[in-house]
Design a protein around this motif. Structure first.
Motif, PDB file in Angstrom:
ATOM      1  N   PRO A 189       0.840  -1.141  -0.085  1.00 31.52           N
ATOM      2  CA  PRO A 189      -0.109   0.053  -0.109  1.00 31.52           C
ATOM      3  C   PRO A 189       0.865   1.229  -0.043  1.00 31.52           C
ATOM      4  CG  PRO A 189      -0.956  -1.755   1.730  1.00 31.52           C
ATOM      5  CD  PRO A 189       0.378  -2.201   1.291  1.00 31.52           C
ATOM      6  N   TYR A 230       0.609   5.294   0.512  1.00 31.18           N
ATOM      7  CA  TYR A 230      -0.064   6.682   0.962  1.00 31.18           C
ATOM      8  C   TYR A 230       0.581   8.051   0.520  1.00 31.18           C
ATOM      9  CZ  TYR A 230      -2.265   3.323   3.502  1.00 31.18           C
ATOM     10  OH  TYR A 230      -3.001   1.917   4.026  1.00 31.18           O
ATOM     11  N   SER A 290      -1.698  12.842   9.950  1.00 28.41           N
ATOM     12  CA  SER A 290      -1.520  11.928   9.069  1.00 28.41           C
ATOM     13  C   SER A 290      -0.702  10.586   9.445  1.00 28.41           C
ATOM     14  CB  SER A 290      -0.859  12.708   7.583  1.00 28.41           C
ATOM     15  OG  SER A 290      -1.762  13.662   7.130  1.00 28.41           O
ATOM     16  N   ALA A 345      -2.935   8.498  11.764  1.00 25.96           N
ATOM     17  CA  ALA A 345      -3.930   8.088  10.707  1.00 25.96           C
ATOM     18  C   ALA A 345      -3.469   6.891  10.164  1.00 25.96           C
ATOM     19  CB  ALA A 345      -4.639   9.052   9.905  1.00 25.96           C
ATOM     20  N   LEU A 346      -2.028   7.107   9.615  1.00 20.10           N
ATOM     21  CA  LEU A 346      -1.772   5.713   9.059  1.00 20.10           C
ATOM     22  C   LEU A 346      -1.341   4.777  10.002  1.00 20.10           C
ATOM     23  CD1 LEU A 346      -0.256   4.616   6.479  1.00 20.10           C
ATOM     24  CD2 LEU A 346       1.643   5.667   7.088  1.00 20.10           C
ATOM     25  N   LEU A 373      -2.934   4.028  12.577  1.00 19.68           N
ATOM     26  CA  LEU A 373      -4.406   3.430  13.029  1.00 19.68           C
ATOM     27  C   LEU A 373      -4.798   2.445  11.600  1.00 19.68           C
ATOM     28  CD1 LEU A 373      -6.193   6.206  14.766  1.00 19.68           C
ATOM     29  CD2 LEU A 373      -5.585   3.994  15.757  1.00 19.68           C
ATOM     30  N   ALA A 374      -4.482   3.196  10.410  1.00 19.13           N
ATOM     31  CA  ALA A 374      -4.736   2.388   9.258  1.00 19.13           C
ATOM     32  C   ALA A 374      -4.117   1.077   9.059  1.00 19.13           C
ATOM     33  CB  ALA A 374      -4.568   3.135   8.013  1.00 19.13           C
ATOM     34  N   GLU A 380      -9.630  -1.621   5.722  1.00 23.37           N
ATOM     35  CA  GLU A 380     -10.817  -0.951   6.023  1.00 23.37           C
ATOM     36  C   GLU A 380     -10.879   0.604   5.520  1.00 23.37           C
ATOM     37  OE1 GLU A 380     -12.316  -0.750  10.200  1.00 23.37           O
ATOM     38  OE2 GLU A 380     -11.460  -2.752  10.524  1.00 23.37           O
ATOM     39  N   SER A 381     -11.711   0.952   4.883  1.00 23.64           N
ATOM     40  CA  SER A 381     -11.759   2.371   4.274  1.00 23.64           C
ATOM     41  C   SER A 381     -12.375   3.290   4.868  1.00 23.64           C
ATOM     42  CB  SER A 381     -12.370   2.266   2.941  1.00 23.64           C
ATOM     43  OG  SER A 381     -13.315   1.784   2.704  1.00 23.64           O
ATOM     44  N   VAL A 382     -13.222   2.726   5.986  1.00 23.30           N
ATOM     45  CA  VAL A 382     -13.990   3.910   6.868  1.00 23.30           C
ATOM     46  C   VAL A 382     -13.554   3.464   8.320  1.00 23.30           C
ATOM     47  CG1 VAL A 382     -16.023   5.019   7.561  1.00 23.30           C
ATOM     48  CG2 VAL A 382     -15.495   4.382   5.115  1.00 23.30           C
ATOM     49  N   ILE A 383     -13.014   4.105   8.959  1.00 24.60           N
ATOM     50  CA  ILE A 383     -12.590   3.657  10.380  1.00 24.60           C
ATOM     51  C   ILE A 383     -13.208   4.646  11.476  1.00 24.60           C
ATOM     52  CG2 ILE A 383     -10.554   3.372  11.924  1.00 24.60           C
ATOM     53  CD1 ILE A 383      -8.956   2.624   9.109  1.00 24.60           C
TER      54      ILE A 383
END
Lengths: 404, 212
Positions: free
Chosen positions: A177, A179, A386, A389-390, A392-393, A399-402
């Motif tokens: 992935p 970002y 950011s 957030a990364l 956590l992602a 998942e695309s909505v957290i």
């Protein structure tokens, strides 16, 4: 240094988001690794970001790899090749790159929940990955890399769990992935904090630069990609019509041996023009750069290749219009005709300088818009947001909505 | 009694897809294959960001077709695509493909984009942050909507409806739960893709205060 210090400067919603995400990540260990402790934007950013992350209840640390002069010659070559302007990397050079990374692997404690490796120099440390989430943070423009060099590096990059690029056009065809995160400036650092007129004048006085006429400024490493020679050409075109000064200020970073050679070329081209001031700034010259940017009428960043070009955001933050090359992250910061101008040639640079010199009100409006643009998009709080957030992602892959 | 309205704020992490289109044919092919999240992201990220100056169009596709391909008439057609007319992204994708395909039947393909100005596909990972702000009735709603960030308006209006596949936006649903279908109908009758989130906030706030 505390997140609360940014209240009233950064967006309040960013501060709330950071607090909410940091609470979810409390106690996690984050390790940043780069190749230089001083000089260059990455070191500057980490010196501010790591303490702020610790203040949020995270356990963040920053390590710097140790390299030899030969290693940094090689990595400068890699850096240039990845930016599409390199010479061949020989087997001996690859061996040096691998052996220095190997020695650092043996020496360093690389255990952390999130290991963030900045740029190509320490990229091979991923060979020591056992656990945790490993992220490669690429700050340079690799949109058109030397294909052989990228082929070699790609094999290592794909061992990471994710990669981060500064601009969407830098994305690569890789199996992990990717970002996009813009880098940022810290409004409270010595480089960007407000200065009084007296403090600004003192710095100009110390460098023997009279503030008697409009000052054009480019702050950058002495690097061919920053085109300092083109800046001198543009200044000479302007000089036919307007009496002004040019200040070229750059530092030397420990991982940039090419700088001395470019500086020599710049000094030769400047000749004995008393209105060209070439400054080789030592490390820890943040206050001096701050003052130079604040004292300038127009700031230039005439790069022909650029990672992000954070010096643009620094200058906009000080309310200065910026004339920048239409490359890398510069167009994200210089909105054409709104916060400055994008240029593609020495002549174009000269034209825009002339336009701004005769329209001080236009320059003022662009500077004001630029400061607001930076406040909304390129402050350190956005960057921390950011990164969190990364993290956590990475824990909620797929998942695309957290919901927090 | 209806559930209280819980305000969330929103942030997006941009994920790069590693795919780019250099010309309109490549673009059309990728549009047919790319994730629905990517289509959604390029039609909505404008509303999640703050701008010192608004781009000419609110959808990334139209901006690229105008600026990088120089095909103004197609850009106008794509810009005029109103996501509010659809309740799922696949329908919006089909309409986008239809608009471009119809254009290509009439006009020759425009020149390719210059190197570096290709269309780079991205998608967003959204993070929803509870604000702790709630509203049980219209009076409370009218106060709270003024306190939240613009990203909250974005999420409850655009993202909740189209991305999460709900039939209507969260605000309209809340008003219907209160038995105020008159208010919900007025919200649904708006032309929301013409507003920034700040203007949308003021519109909704004005409607609620006028009808509370």
């Amino acid at each position: 240094m505390n997140l609360k210090d940014y209240a009233g400067i950064s967006e309040q919603s960013d501060i709330r988001a950071i607090e909410a995400m940091a609470a979810k990540l409390a106690g996690r260990t984050i390790l940043h690794v780069n190749s230089t402790a001083v000089g260059g934007g990455v070191a500057e950013l980490l010196s501010r970001m790591v303490p702020l992350m610790n203040g949020l209840g995270l356990n963040a640390r920053w390590e710097v790899i140790r390299g030899t002069k030969a290693f940094f010659e090689v990595t400068k070559g890699l850096h240039n090749a990845l930016q599409g302007k390199g010479k061949q990397i020989t087997k001996r050079m690859w061996d040096i790159y691998e052996s220095v990374n190997g020695r650092n692997m043996d020496r360093m404690n690389l255990d952390a929940d999130y290991v963030i490796i900045h740029d190509p120099q320490p990229a091979l440390l991923v060979g020591k990955k056992k656990s945790g989430n490993w992220i490669w943070r690429c700050h340079i423009d690799i949109s058109a890399p030397d294909r052989v060099v990228w082929h070699f590096l790609k094999g290592h990059i794909e061992k990471y769990d994710a990669a981060i690029f500064s601009v969407s056009s830098f994305a690569q065809s890789v199996s992990i992935p990717q970002y996009m995160m813009h880098p940022s400036i810290d409004p409270l650092s010595d480089k960007n904090v407000e200065l009084s007129e007296t403090e600004i004048a003192e710095v100009f006085n110390r460098f023997n630069i009279p503030m008697d006429k409009p000052i054009l400024l480019q702050v950058s490493r002495f690097d061919p990609f920053k085109d300092p020679l083109g800046v001198i050409d543009a200044y000479r075109l302007v000089k036919k019509y307007h009496n002004c000064r040019l200040v070229l200020a750059g530092g030397a970073a420990s991982d940039d041996p090419e700088g001395a050679r470019v500086l020599k070329d710049v000094l030769e081209k400047a000749g004995n023009d008393p209105d060209i001031h070439v400054l080789l700034l030592p490390p820890f010259s943040d206050k001096e750069i701050n003052a130079l940017q604040r004292g300038a009428a127009i700031v230039l960043q005439k790069s022909v290749r650029e990672g992000f070009g954070l010096v643009v955001a620094e200058s906009l933050w000080k309310g200065k219009p910026v004339i920048g090359g239409n490359v890398g992250g510069i167009p994200l910061q210089v909105i054409e005709g709104v916060t400055g101008f994008l240029v593609n040639s020495n002549e174009g640079t000269a034209y825009r300088i002339r336009q701004l010199l005769v329209n001080p009100e236009m320059a003022r409006k662009m500077g004001a818009a630029g400061r607001e643009h930076v406040r909304m998009n390129f402050l350190i709080t956005k960057d921390i947001k950011s990164y969190l957030a990364l993290c956590l992602a990475m824990e909620k892959k797929g998942e695309s909505v957290i919901y927090l | 009694m209806a559930e209280p309205f819980k305000f969330y704020e929103c942030l997006a992490l941009t994920r790069l897809m590693g795919r780019k289109a250099s010309d309109i044919i490549e673009f059309l092919e990728i549009i047919g294959q790319i994730s629905p999240e990517s289509i959604f992201h390029h039609m909505h990220q404008y509303f999640l960001r703050r701008h010192v100056i608004a781009p000419e169009f609110s959808n990334d596709f139209a901006v690229w077709i105008a600026d990088s391909l120089g095909e103004r008439s197609l850009a106008e057609g794509v810009a005029n695509l109103n996501p509010y007319e659809f309740t799922n992204i696949e329908d919006a994708r089909k309409e986008l493909i239809r608009i471009i395909s119809e254009h290509l039947k009439i006009y020759p393909p425009p020149r390719p984009a210059a190197p570096g100005k290709e269309f780079f596909f991205t998608e967003g990972v959204s993070f929803l942050i509870p604000t702790g702000l709630e509203a049980k009735d219209l009076d409370e709603f009218a106060r709270r909507i003024k306190e939240v960030d613009g990203t909250s308006i974005y999420f409850h209006f655009y993202e909740a409806r189209l991305r999460l596949g709900k039939k209507e936006d969260d605000f309209s649903r809340f008003f219907e739960g209160l038995g105020r279908t008159d208010l919900a109908d007025k919200i649904k009758a708006m032309d929301p893709y013409m507003y920034s989130t700040e203007v949308l906030r003021n519109k909704i706030s004005g409607l609620v205060e006028g009808l509370a």
